[in-house]
Scaffold this motif. Sequence first.
Motif, PDB file in Angstrom:
ATOM      1  N   ASP A  72      17.817   8.522 -10.844  1.00  0.00           N
ATOM      2  CA  ASP A  72      18.508   8.117  -9.617  1.00  0.00           C
ATOM      3  C   ASP A  72      18.106   8.989  -8.423  1.00  0.00           C
ATOM      4  O   ASP A  72      18.758   8.966  -7.383  1.00  0.00           O
ATOM      5  CB  ASP A  72      20.027   8.149  -9.803  1.00  0.00           C
ATOM      6  CG  ASP A  72      20.519   9.520 -10.247  1.00  0.00           C
ATOM      7  OD1 ASP A  72      19.668  10.377 -10.542  1.00  0.00           O
ATOM      8  OD2 ASP A  72      21.742   9.716 -10.308  1.00  0.00           O
ATOM      9  N   ASP A  73      17.035   9.762  -8.587  1.00  0.00           N
ATOM     10  CA  ASP A  73      16.481  10.511  -7.456  1.00  0.00           C
ATOM     11  C   ASP A  73      15.262   9.755  -6.939  1.00  0.00           C
ATOM     12  O   ASP A  73      14.345   9.436  -7.707  1.00  0.00           O
ATOM     13  CB  ASP A  73      16.080  11.922  -7.888  1.00  0.00           C
ATOM     14  CG  ASP A  73      17.285  12.783  -8.221  1.00  0.00           C
ATOM     15  OD1 ASP A  73      18.153  12.940  -7.343  1.00  0.00           O
ATOM     16  OD2 ASP A  73      17.375  13.269  -9.358  1.00  0.00           O
ATOM     17  N   ILE A  74      15.247   9.501  -5.644  1.00  0.00           N
ATOM     18  CA  ILE A  74      14.227   8.619  -5.065  1.00  0.00           C
ATOM     19  C   ILE A  74      13.599   9.277  -3.841  1.00  0.00           C
ATOM     20  O   ILE A  74      14.307   9.795  -2.976  1.00  0.00           O
ATOM     21  CB  ILE A  74      14.854   7.263  -4.655  1.00  0.00           C
ATOM     22  CG1 ILE A  74      15.517   6.603  -5.862  1.00  0.00           C
ATOM     23  CG2 ILE A  74      13.805   6.345  -4.055  1.00  0.00           C
ATOM     24  CD1 ILE A  74      16.423   5.441  -5.490  1.00  0.00           C
ATOM     25  N   LEU A  75      12.270   9.257  -3.806  1.00  0.00           N
ATOM     26  CA  LEU A  75      11.527   9.681  -2.622  1.00  0.00           C
ATOM     27  C   LEU A  75      10.971   8.443  -1.936  1.00  0.00           C
ATOM     28  O   LEU A  75      10.360   7.597  -2.586  1.00  0.00           O
ATOM     29  CB  LEU A  75      10.377  10.608  -2.998  1.00  0.00           C
ATOM     30  CG  LEU A  75      10.680  12.088  -3.235  1.00  0.00           C
ATOM     31  CD1 LEU A  75       9.391  12.828  -3.562  1.00  0.00           C
ATOM     32  CD2 LEU A  75      11.354  12.718  -2.040  1.00  0.00           C
ATOM     33  N   LEU A  76      11.168   8.351  -0.638  1.00  0.00           N
ATOM     34  CA  LEU A  76      10.704   7.197   0.143  1.00  0.00           C
ATOM     35  C   LEU A  76       9.928   7.700   1.354  1.00  0.00           C
ATOM     36  O   LEU A  76      10.414   8.541   2.108  1.00  0.00           O
ATOM     37  CB  LEU A  76      11.909   6.359   0.592  1.00  0.00           C
ATOM     38  CG  LEU A  76      11.657   5.230   1.602  1.00  0.00           C
ATOM     39  CD1 LEU A  76      10.702   4.188   1.034  1.00  0.00           C
ATOM     40  CD2 LEU A  76      12.979   4.587   2.001  1.00  0.00           C
ATOM     41  N   THR A  77       8.725   7.202   1.516  1.00  0.00           N
ATOM     42  CA  THR A  77       7.924   7.589   2.669  1.00  0.00           C
ATOM     43  C   THR A  77       7.005   6.434   3.062  1.00  0.00           C
ATOM     44  O   THR A  77       6.844   5.467   2.307  1.00  0.00           O
ATOM     45  CB  THR A  77       7.087   8.853   2.362  1.00  0.00           C
ATOM     46  OG1 THR A  77       6.457   9.298   3.556  1.00  0.00           O
ATOM     47  CG2 THR A  77       6.011   8.567   1.318  1.00  0.00           C
ATOM     48  N   GLY A  78       6.433   6.529   4.230  1.00  0.00           N
ATOM     49  CA  GLY A  78       5.546   5.474   4.714  1.00  0.00           C
ATOM     50  C   GLY A  78       5.052   5.797   6.105  1.00  0.00           C
ATOM     51  O   GLY A  78       5.345   6.860   6.659  1.00  0.00           O
ATOM     52  N   ASN A  79       4.313   4.878   6.683  1.00  0.00           N
ATOM     53  CA  ASN A  79       3.725   5.111   8.007  1.00  0.00           C
ATOM     54  C   ASN A  79       4.376   4.278   9.104  1.00  0.00           C
ATOM     55  O   ASN A  79       3.874   4.229  10.227  1.00  0.00           O
ATOM     56  CB  ASN A  79       2.227   4.820   7.975  1.00  0.00           C
ATOM     57  CG  ASN A  79       1.923   3.354   7.689  1.00  0.00           C
ATOM     58  OD1 ASN A  79       2.801   2.600   7.271  1.00  0.00           O
ATOM     59  ND2 ASN A  79       0.684   2.953   7.918  1.00  0.00           N
ATOM     60  N   ASN A  80       5.512   3.610   8.780  1.00  0.00           N
ATOM     61  CA  ASN A  80       6.181   2.777   9.772  1.00  0.00           C
ATOM     62  C   ASN A  80       7.690   2.991   9.659  1.00  0.00           C
ATOM     63  O   ASN A  80       8.314   2.572   8.686  1.00  0.00           O
ATOM     64  CB  ASN A  80       5.826   1.300   9.547  1.00  0.00           C
ATOM     65  CG  ASN A  80       6.321   0.408  10.674  1.00  0.00           C
ATOM     66  OD1 ASN A  80       7.524   0.266  10.889  1.00  0.00           O
ATOM     67  ND2 ASN A  80       5.384  -0.202  11.406  1.00  0.00           N
ATOM     68  N   ALA A  83       9.931  -0.246   9.414  1.00  0.00           N
ATOM     69  CA  ALA A  83       9.879  -0.889   8.108  1.00  0.00           C
ATOM     70  C   ALA A  83      10.683  -0.091   7.079  1.00  0.00           C
ATOM     71  O   ALA A  83      11.366  -0.669   6.219  1.00  0.00           O
ATOM     72  CB  ALA A  83       8.431  -1.030   7.647  1.00  0.00           C
ATOM     73  N   ILE A  84      10.630   1.228   7.173  1.00  0.00           N
ATOM     74  CA  ILE A  84      11.404   2.071   6.253  1.00  0.00           C
ATOM     75  C   ILE A  84      12.897   1.894   6.497  1.00  0.00           C
ATOM     76  O   ILE A  84      13.689   1.780   5.554  1.00  0.00           O
ATOM     77  CB  ILE A  84      10.999   3.557   6.418  1.00  0.00           C
ATOM     78  CG1 ILE A  84       9.576   3.765   5.921  1.00  0.00           C
ATOM     79  CG2 ILE A  84      11.963   4.467   5.670  1.00  0.00           C
ATOM     80  CD1 ILE A  84       9.053   5.174   6.153  1.00  0.00           C
ATOM     81  N   ALA A  85      13.305   1.841   7.765  1.00  0.00           N
ATOM     82  CA  ALA A  85      14.726   1.647   8.099  1.00  0.00           C
ATOM     83  C   ALA A  85      15.222   0.297   7.594  1.00  0.00           C
ATOM     84  O   ALA A  85      16.349   0.184   7.082  1.00  0.00           O
ATOM     85  CB  ALA A  85      14.917   1.763   9.608  1.00  0.00           C
ATOM     86  N   ASP A  86      14.386  -0.737   7.722  1.00  0.00           N
ATOM     87  CA  ASP A  86      14.770  -2.065   7.229  1.00  0.00           C
ATOM     88  C   ASP A  86      14.916  -2.063   5.708  1.00  0.00           C
ATOM     89  O   ASP A  86      15.848  -2.661   5.165  1.00  0.00           O
ATOM     90  CB  ASP A  86      13.717  -3.085   7.664  1.00  0.00           C
ATOM     91  CG  ASP A  86      14.045  -4.486   7.186  1.00  0.00           C
ATOM     92  OD1 ASP A  86      15.097  -5.022   7.578  1.00  0.00           O
ATOM     93  OD2 ASP A  86      13.249  -5.037   6.389  1.00  0.00           O
ATOM     94  N   LEU A  87      14.017  -1.379   5.020  1.00  0.00           N
ATOM     95  CA  LEU A  87      14.103  -1.295   3.559  1.00  0.00           C
ATOM     96  C   LEU A  87      15.345  -0.533   3.132  1.00  0.00           C
ATOM     97  O   LEU A  87      16.029  -0.932   2.181  1.00  0.00           O
ATOM     98  CB  LEU A  87      12.848  -0.626   3.006  1.00  0.00           C
ATOM     99  CG  LEU A  87      12.832  -0.369   1.500  1.00  0.00           C
ATOM    100  CD1 LEU A  87      12.914  -1.686   0.728  1.00  0.00           C
ATOM    101  CD2 LEU A  87      11.588   0.414   1.088  1.00  0.00           C
ATOM    102  N   LEU A  88      15.666   0.546   3.845  1.00  0.00           N
ATOM    103  CA  LEU A  88      16.868   1.315   3.522  1.00  0.00           C
ATOM    104  C   LEU A  88      18.126   0.464   3.652  1.00  0.00           C
ATOM    105  O   LEU A  88      19.045   0.554   2.832  1.00  0.00           O
ATOM    106  CB  LEU A  88      16.969   2.543   4.442  1.00  0.00           C
ATOM    107  CG  LEU A  88      16.208   3.788   4.014  1.00  0.00           C
ATOM    108  CD1 LEU A  88      16.268   4.842   5.106  1.00  0.00           C
ATOM    109  CD2 LEU A  88      16.786   4.337   2.712  1.00  0.00           C
ATOM    110  N   LEU A  89      18.157  -0.370   4.673  1.00  0.00           N
ATOM    111  CA  LEU A  89      19.309  -1.244   4.879  1.00  0.00           C
ATOM    112  C   LEU A  89      19.468  -2.219   3.723  1.00  0.00           C
ATOM    113  O   LEU A  89      20.571  -2.428   3.209  1.00  0.00           O
ATOM    114  CB  LEU A  89      19.142  -1.995   6.207  1.00  0.00           C
ATOM    115  CG  LEU A  89      20.279  -2.955   6.589  1.00  0.00           C
ATOM    116  CD1 LEU A  89      21.583  -2.192   6.719  1.00  0.00           C
ATOM    117  CD2 LEU A  89      19.952  -3.685   7.881  1.00  0.00           C
ATOM    118  N   ARG A  90      18.350  -2.782   3.263  1.00  0.00           N
ATOM    119  CA  ARG A  90      18.404  -3.714   2.132  1.00  0.00           C
ATOM    120  C   ARG A  90      18.794  -2.987   0.845  1.00  0.00           C
ATOM    121  O   ARG A  90      19.512  -3.541   0.009  1.00  0.00           O
ATOM    122  CB  ARG A  90      17.052  -4.405   1.974  1.00  0.00           C
ATOM    123  CG  ARG A  90      16.818  -5.543   2.974  1.00  0.00           C
ATOM    124  CD  ARG A  90      15.456  -6.172   2.807  1.00  0.00           C
ATOM    125  NE  ARG A  90      14.412  -5.345   3.415  1.00  0.00           N
ATOM    126  CZ  ARG A  90      13.136  -5.445   3.107  1.00  0.00           C
ATOM    127  NH1 ARG A  90      12.742  -6.276   2.166  1.00  0.00           N
ATOM    128  NH2 ARG A  90      12.242  -4.682   3.725  1.00  0.00           N
TER     129      ARG A  90
END
Length: 389
Positions: A72-80, A83-90
């Motif tokens: 349940d530990d998650i690392l999230l990164t990217g270049n946009n 797009a990251i904020a939208d994914l977090l919302l979902r």
Amino acid sequence: MEQPPGFVDSSFPQHVCLLQKALYGLKQAPRQWFSTFSSFLLEQGFTVSKADPSLFLFTCTSIHIYILIYVDDILLTGNNTDAIADLLLRLQLRFKVKDLGNLSQFLGVQFVFSSHGISLHQQHYAKLILQRAGLEHCKPVSSPLPTKYATSSTDASLFPDAALYRRLAGSLQYLTITRPDLTFAVNYLCQFMHKPLISHYQLLKRVLRYVKGSLDFSLLYRPSSFVLTAYCDSDWAGDPFDRRSTTGFCVFLGDNPISWSSKKQPTIARSSTEAEYRALAITSTEIIWLRRLLSEFHISPTTPTALLCDNVSALALAANPVFHARTKHIEIDYHFIREKVNSGEIKLSHISSIDQPADLFTKAHSSQRHHLLCSKLHVLATSQLDGGS
């Protein structure tokens, strides 16, 4: 919860049990969670990495997002960022997840961002290990193992608390994630888990005293190129009892170490050439895996990966297609390195033993030599960073 065998209600065989209390720690729980979470990511257009099943990648035109999952530990990164904020919302609509902001800690590894680069350390975890051993106030030493230590003792007395030895050695093994300077010593200590002697525990305490004196050590990553370079070495017949050799390697991405290992070879090598040849093959498998992983990050290596070894005979054996009579006994799987050299994925080169950083993973060294090799691997104290070195 299905009705357990022997306790099925004959009147309602299809019914399930009503849980009065949540069950925590079921063996299948992490697998089910991973299956649920990964299914959601796949629905969002992610793909599973072929090199690492816990890594998920998303690519759409110029947008790249990467997610690394450990339970349940998650690392999230990217270049946009959008797009990251939208994914977090979902994600938050589907799961109870929190955005903890920029990376500062992950699985006990702490990340410090500075003008020097990114420093990784496990200082808090190291202090906990010392507390468990009752050595938080011990006298520090300057190297993990002495250059000459008793690999056997005439007093072969068993250490009375084998469970304590195993706990401490296992804890040190996790510490090597950010401390490659401990890798050889911990690998050596872990070879006696089944039957530790008092002499082995004395060496374990020596390693802990070194940890005490190097609590401010961290692994520094600086901006660099994306060129892979690997180094491998072997200590031929280093174990005086079973006469097996120790393989050590480290792989750099640009100037930064990203992979290292110290491991005893499974069979006895009849010569230093054979021991080094096996080390070349083992390191080659790591190189192939890292090249595949980098390609998934859209960093496809365009040139052969340099693999540096300090044994000229082993280099000649790896590059020579002739199957010499003296190598007939070497297992077939070690010869695949010749294919990788011929295919252009790996380029073999010679390096002086003095300059070989992988030497740190094959044997114990003097304090001066040990710290020199540590600096080559970017294992530095905070004071060294403050001094700009």
